[in-house]
Write an enzyme that holds these catalytic residues in place. Sequence first.
Site, PDB file in Angstrom:
ATOM      1  CB  SER A 108      -0.952  -0.037   1.208  1.00  0.00           C
ATOM      2  OG  SER A 108      -1.873   1.005   1.175  1.00  0.00           O
ATOM      3  CG  ASP A 247      -2.870   3.940  -1.465  1.00  0.00           C
ATOM      4  OD1 ASP A 247      -3.555   3.709  -2.481  1.00  0.00           O
ATOM      5  OD2 ASP A 247      -2.920   3.230  -0.442  1.00  0.00           O
ATOM      6  CG  ASP A 249      -2.994  -0.609  -2.423  1.00  0.00           C
ATOM      7  OD1 ASP A 249      -3.023   0.555  -1.980  1.00  0.00           O
ATOM      8  OD2 ASP A 249      -3.632  -1.546  -1.921  1.00  0.00           O
ATOM      9  CG  ASP A 251      -6.400   0.581  -1.059  1.00  0.00           C
ATOM     10  OD1 ASP A 251      -5.507   1.441  -0.909  1.00  0.00           O
ATOM     11  OD2 ASP A 251      -6.440  -0.486  -0.396  1.00  0.00           O
TER      12      ASP A 251
END
Length: 453
Positions: A108, A247, A249, A251
């Site tokens: 993330s 961000d 990834d 989400d």
Amino acid sequence: MTLSRQYFGTDGVRGRVGEPPITPEIVLKLGWAAGRVLAADTVRAGKRPGVLIGKDTRISGYLLEAALEAGLSAAGVDVYLSGPLPTPAVAYLTRALRLSAGVVISASHNPYDDNGIKFFSGAGTKLPDAVEKAIEERMEEPLACVPSAELGKARRLSDAPGRYIEFCKSTFPNELDLAGWRIVVDCAHGAGYHVAPPVFHELGAEVIAVGNEPDGININAGVGATQPDNLRRAVVEHKADLGIALDGDGDRLLMVDRDGRAYDGDQLLYVIAMDYRRRGALVGGVIGTLMTNLGFEKALAAQGIVLERARVGDRYVLERLSEKGWLLGGENSGHLLCLDKHTTGDAIVAALAVLRALIEQRTTLAEAAGPVELYPQRLINVPVVRGWDWAKSDAVRVAERSACAALGESGRVLLRPSGTEPVLRVMVEARDRALADTQAQALAKAIAEAAAA
């Protein structure tokens, strides 16, 4: 009840690459165990199990992808490889392709030398604690490879980015477009670098893409939703109408208005919730977390909208939404869920929901989010002995009651043990920043003294 877990944390398995649990050996075993657990229903139904693997842009993704693929194949599971793709894209494609499960290789918003593994069910939702516990239990068993004729096969899903782009666009009303909008999209040099800009461009916006040149080690480095200064500068420099930051990834969402002011998840969720209510689409209330800002809760209450709080973590928000049959929830970190659009938090889908609200109401982000007066929050991590039961300490309870009394109804206190390190997280929130600082420091001092006693 929270189940004790060795590998899984708040959001999957995460750590420094090369150190347990993010080593090739453990990840291979994790792939095998997950394959056996997640594909069990498919096998019982007499069907061939399949799992989609997506990843962000970290250089370690190649290593971990190969280890997961080997483990899943050994379990007799076919593997579909998407390459770099946002976490919510993997959730969507897992469901759309009727697969047994989806796997995302990502840490993330963390630096590039961290990485992690998180799973989605065949329905495109994050796994409940009990299923993660079952995977951990299976990891304690010896790895037993299926017969050669039953080994899983691997194939590339070359059209994955295009499928996801079309899905995101489908969540925006057909009668609307983004013509006339100049939007800066910061992709954090992450998984959204090749899908986020096309979504907004194909809907008609003039897009200035930044943070869209990943090299394997620059993910989240001074860019993206957790580093908003880059987006602020770009919006002002290009005289853009709006800035959107993801961000690593894809989400988490953060947005910036034309003046360079940033808006967090609570403020954006307020804009979305008010728009849903305006359209008669709001079902019940809104789910936040223990970290959701008190100012956001009061702004919703002023409009007659109920906020309920779940544990920290977007999967716990999802669980509570599912229990109540509500649609909207999220975290102030920018994980926003619109369950009429998607099964998980999606930065692109949430950004489109905000844009819809602004376009249909002919307003600005500053005006739409204006009623939310965010209260200052002071966070302090207090080191404690691992396993220390702070809840049974009279000294801590006395200090906590004292802080709550000083704050009254204009603030709150949250004590929360870390799930990854031996610290007790102290959060004090108050309308007055100085009061929040003073009470947080006093409470942290009391906890440190009690822990050392």
